[in-house]
Motif scaffolding. Structure first.
Motif, PDB file in Angstrom:
ATOM      1  N   ASP A   1      30.967  38.651  14.460  1.00  0.00           N
ATOM      2  CA  ASP A   1      32.416  38.777  14.369  1.00  0.00           C
ATOM      3  C   ASP A   1      33.041  37.430  14.656  1.00  0.00           C
ATOM      4  O   ASP A   1      32.597  36.710  15.536  1.00  0.00           O
TER       5      ASP A   1
ATOM      6  N   PRO B   1      36.948  43.753  14.968  1.00  0.00           N
ATOM      7  CA  PRO B   1      37.391  44.816  14.062  1.00  0.00           C
ATOM      8  C   PRO B   1      37.867  46.027  14.861  1.00  0.00           C
ATOM      9  O   PRO B   1      37.348  46.300  15.945  1.00  0.00           O
ATOM     10  N   ARG B   2      38.872  46.693  14.329  1.00  0.00           N
ATOM     11  CA  ARG B   2      39.326  47.908  15.004  1.00  0.00           C
ATOM     12  C   ARG B   2      38.230  48.962  14.955  1.00  0.00           C
ATOM     13  O   ARG B   2      38.001  49.682  15.897  1.00  0.00           O
TER      14      ARG B   2
ATOM     15  N   LYS C   1      34.073  49.568  13.762  1.00  0.00           N
ATOM     16  CA  LYS C   1      32.817  49.021  13.266  1.00  0.00           C
ATOM     17  C   LYS C   1      31.824  50.152  13.112  1.00  0.00           C
ATOM     18  O   LYS C   1      31.747  51.036  13.969  1.00  0.00           O
TER      19      LYS C   1
ATOM     20  N   ASP D   1      33.069  46.977   8.613  1.00  0.00           N
ATOM     21  CA  ASP D   1      34.106  46.512   9.537  1.00  0.00           C
ATOM     22  C   ASP D   1      35.464  46.823   8.948  1.00  0.00           C
ATOM     23  O   ASP D   1      35.723  46.530   7.779  1.00  0.00           O
TER      24      ASP D   1
ATOM     25  N   TYR E   1      39.524  46.110   9.813  1.00  0.00           N
ATOM     26  CA  TYR E   1      40.377  45.318  10.700  1.00  0.00           C
ATOM     27  C   TYR E   1      41.798  45.855  10.742  1.00  0.00           C
ATOM     28  O   TYR E   1      42.322  46.321   9.729  1.00  0.00           O
TER      29      TYR E   1
ATOM     30  N   THR F   1      41.254  47.306   3.574  1.00  0.00           N
ATOM     31  CA  THR F   1      39.895  47.137   3.099  1.00  0.00           C
ATOM     32  C   THR F   1      39.672  48.112   1.956  1.00  0.00           C
ATOM     33  O   THR F   1      39.931  49.309   2.114  1.00  0.00           O
TER      34      THR F   1
ATOM     35  N   ALA G   1      44.958  49.653  10.506  1.00  0.00           N
ATOM     36  CA  ALA G   1      43.793  49.360   9.685  1.00  0.00           C
ATOM     37  C   ALA G   1      43.812  50.371   8.549  1.00  0.00           C
ATOM     38  O   ALA G   1      43.976  51.560   8.781  1.00  0.00           O
TER      39      ALA G   1
ATOM     40  N   ARG H   1      40.411  42.867   2.077  1.00  0.00           N
ATOM     41  CA  ARG H   1      38.955  42.773   2.149  1.00  0.00           C
ATOM     42  C   ARG H   1      38.360  43.777   1.181  1.00  0.00           C
ATOM     43  O   ARG H   1      38.982  44.799   0.863  1.00  0.00           O
TER      44      ARG H   1
ATOM     45  N   ALA I   1      32.303  38.821   8.443  1.00  0.00           N
ATOM     46  CA  ALA I   1      33.523  39.170   9.163  1.00  0.00           C
ATOM     47  C   ALA I   1      34.567  38.075   9.185  1.00  0.00           C
ATOM     48  O   ALA I   1      35.276  37.898  10.146  1.00  0.00           O
TER      49      ALA I   1
ATOM     50  N   SER J   1      37.947  36.596   8.813  1.00  0.00           N
ATOM     51  CA  SER J   1      39.203  37.326   8.806  1.00  0.00           C
ATOM     52  C   SER J   1      39.841  37.168   7.440  1.00  0.00           C
ATOM     53  O   SER J   1      39.781  36.111   6.825  1.00  0.00           O
TER      54      SER J   1
END
Lengths: 442, 270
Positions: B7, B13-14, B16, B36, B38, B43, B204, B221, B265, B267
């Motif tokens: 990471d 990450p909020r 995982k 992951d 975030y 995502t 997230a 992401r 990971a 950001s």
């Protein structure tokens, strides 16, 4: 939702295209009575007519039977009170059946399931045998109904049997059970007629009347209470900017309720006896209104009621929302048979005793016909307690009017069947047009 | 596999997932999945039909229990065994069928199962106020009345109501299953705007989608599953359409793209 639009800088271009005027209930967006009325007309033209057809049916039945009944007796005070009493049984049964129909299920057994309860009650108050006080006998009869409902509901929800089949079996089983209960310790059927005050109470459920002056006072209190609830409730919502009907509509509702209450009490207070006096509101009217008020509150204002509608509308959504479907469903079956117990008790009171000849199969079909022709959907999720009252009055009106014409039971069956057929056709067609309407906009 | 993803120190990450396995009988649906998600980022979870997107989503949502592996919530190991566990953490899912009751109105749907009461009866005023506020915050303003039945809403409006329902409960991770499937161009835009607003509120967001237009439009992401394995994940800027299609169909790409074990990971960029 005009209130929420303030911060919007770029209005979504779909807004205009999606202005679904047709299916939004008019009272939600109208700001004035005129606007509300126009929106309402639009909605009716689009096929979603609410309770309008059943009210029209009531008017037509009244006009036709008034014109063709011998000596135009249909609208006489005596006959109208009799009509209220006959309809009361259908209305109460219909309000019970509603709970099961809202789930998209059906209960065919309530005529005889309620009959078992009524038979138990009537047997228990017989002075020659058990001599139970009337209230204990009523509780015992209703408890029997609760057990029957729990049994059938459990079979439907836990074993996932079809409610149609379970309650069809119930129709036979409870008819047999009722006949056994009626046959206990007696030759002939147990009666409610008699001079003892204990049985008199049950006899008076249907046949007793309230003193005319007290009838007026009672009606005034009830109307004032409803008016206050509506007025302050709507007023509070308007002040806090929530969706609320225009003031004039609230007033209109209150006036209509006052008119209906005044008419009913005025009719009932006319002396309807050929000799002597017989006047006042029959006890059965406040009894029916009490059942109505309680069931309406439960359906509209409690979590349980909300979940009943949710399960009828989308069981999967209800399940994901963490609702215990089996418990809610079983409770609906219990409420249905419990209410049927009240209905059959009123019927026994009307007949002056409990008879093995009651036609529980016909009663249940009348109950289903009542709610369906007033706008409740057999597919579940759509229906109101008021449908039981309006539909029950239509069925009661037909039943009463055909009796006045001297038409025998064969013709009553046929006409009632035709009315039911028309009602479910309307239900199916309106549902189809509603579905195609929303599909077009997706 | 079982590789360890490093990471970036700035952003834990909020959520995982590490080494997640799930099988149904003899069928291995997920194999050693590391994912992951975030806060404040969208995502996109991509993959062909049957790749395992839905199974992975349902594992996170608590509908399926995972066989092996570990979930981490804000860095701490957690067990998600039921939807209730997920809801307690702040994980909400909007499924493709939306799970709305057509016969209930918007407020009733948004509060279904969590109605507010006042002395035993439903507190409609309170619920209506809260629902109005949530919709206004999300700028869902095209509905004519918050009291209209959901049956009278368009597809995009329904999706918006379902999303609003999911974010009402202080949720911290919202997963959307094919939110734009079956929507027209304008309504798709409306829903994607809504997704961006969720991100801007610091949630997230995971969007499951086939639609690469949507993916590149909204995702910060991208993660791709292929045959039950998470074959790659990384900032959307590291991908192009062709590489995502390659990963979705073959599980690998010769074109540029982040390797899972090298660069998991980073950001994301907006």
């Amino acid at each position: 939702m005009a209130r929420a639009e303030a911060p919007e800088t770029a209005p979504d271009p779909t807004a205009a295209a999606e202005a679904a005027t047709l299916e939004v209930p008019p009272e939600l967006v109208a700001q004035s009575l005129g606007e509300w009325f126009r929106a309402w007309l639009t909605r009716i033209r689009s096929g979603d007519s609410g309770v309008l057809p059943v009210i029209l049916a009531l008017v037509i039945i009244t006009i036709v039977f008034q014109a063709i009944s011998p000596h135009n007796v249909f609208l006489s005070a005596g006959n109208l009170v009799n009509l209220f009493q006959q309809s009361a049984v259908f209305i109460v049964l219909a309000m019970g059946e509603l709970f099961v129909i809202l789930l998209g299920e059906i209960d065919l057994s309530i005529g005889y399931a309620g009959g078992v309860g009524a038979a138990v009650t009537v047997q228990l108050v017989q002075p020659a045998t058990t001599k139970w006080p009337w209230w204990a006998a009523v509780l015992a009869g209703l408890l029997v109904c609760v057990v029957i409902g729990a049994l059938q509901g459990t079979l439907v929800t836990r074993l996932r049997l079809s409610s149609l089949i379970v309650t069809l079996a119930g129709l036979l089983i409870w008819q047999g059970t009722m006949l056994i209960v009626l046959g206990l310790a007696f030759s002939g059927y147990p009666s409610l007629a008699g001079l003892d005050s204990n049985r008199q109470v049950l006899y008076n459920l249907m046949n007793g009347t309230i003193d005319p002056v007290i009838s007026w006072i009672g009606a005034a209190v009830v109307v004032l209470a409803i008016a206050a609830l509506l007025w302050f409730g709507d007023g509070r919502r308007r002040r806090s900017g929530l969706v609320a009907p225009p003031v004039s509509l609230t007033l209109l509702k209150i006036v209509l309720i006052a008119i209906v209450a005044t008419s009913v009490v005025a009719i009932c207070n006319i002396n309807r006896a050929a000799f002597g006096t017989q006047e006042g509101v029959p006890w059965v009217i406040p009894i029916v209104l009490a059942v109505f008020a309680v069931w309406m509150t439960i359906l509209q204002r409690t979590r349980f009621g909300r979940y009943v509608y949710a399960i009828g509308g989308n069981p999967e959504a209800a399940r994901r929302a963490g609702i215990n479907l089996a418990a809610i469903r079983t409770l609906c079956f219990i409420i249905c048979t419990f209410t049927a117990g009240i209905g059959l008790l009123l019927y026994a009171s009307y007949l002056g005793g409990m008879s093995g000849n009651i036609n529980g199969g016909q009663l249940v079909l009348y109950a289903i016909a009542s709610v369906v022709l007033a706008g409740t959907s057999l597919f579940g999720g759509r229906g109101k307690v008021i449908h039981g009252i309006l539909g029950g009055l239509v069925i009661g009106g037909i039943y009463n009017g055909m009796g006045l014409l001297g038409l025998d039971v064969r013709w009553q069956f046929i006409v009632t069947g035709l009315v039911l057929l028309v009602a479910i056709t309307i239900d199916s067609l309106s549902r189809r047009s509603a579905t195609s309407g929303s599909a077009a906009r997706v | 596999m079982g590789q360890v993803i490093k990471d970036s120190p700035a952003a834990e990450p909020r959520f995982k997932a590490r080494g997640v396995d799930k099988h149904f009988g003899p069928v291995q649906a997920l194999t050693q999945v590391d994912l992951d998600l975030y806060a404040g980022q969208v995502t996109a979870l991509c993959g062909d039909n049957g790749a395992g997107k839905s199974v992975l989503t349902k594992c996170i949502a608590g509908i399926y229990e995972i066989d092996h592996g570990q979930f981490f919530w804000e860095g701490n190991p957690v067990h998600v065994r039921s939807p209730r566990d997920a809801a307690r953490l702040g994980i909400e899912t909007v499924y493709q069928d939306l799970a709305l009751a057509d016969n209930l109105d918007i407020v009733q749907n948004m509060f279904l199962g969590r109605e507010r009461l006042r002395s035993g009866l439903l507190n409609e005023d309170d619920m209506e106020r809260a629902a109005t506020k949530t919709l206004a915050d999300l700028r869902v303003t095209t509905v004519r009345s918050i009291r209209q039945p959901v049956a009278s809403l368009s597809g995009g409006q329904r999706q918006s109501v379902a999303v609003a329902k999911a974010v009402m409960w202080n949720s911290k991770l919202v997963m959307l299953d094919e939110p734009t499937a079956a929507l027209g161009v304008v309504q798709t835009k409306m829903v994607l705007d809504l997704v961006r607003r969720l991100r801007d509120r610091g949630l997230a967001v995971m969007v499951i989608s086939h639609n690469l237009n949507d993916v590149f439009e909204v995702a910060d992401r991208i993660a791709v599953v292929h045959l039950g394995r998470l074959v790659t994940q990384g900032p959307a800027s590291d991908f192009d359409r062709q590489s995502v299609v390659d990963y979705m169909t073959t599980g690998a790409s010769s074109r540029s793209g982040p390797r899972t074990d090298a660069d998991g990971a980073t950001s994301g960029t907006r």
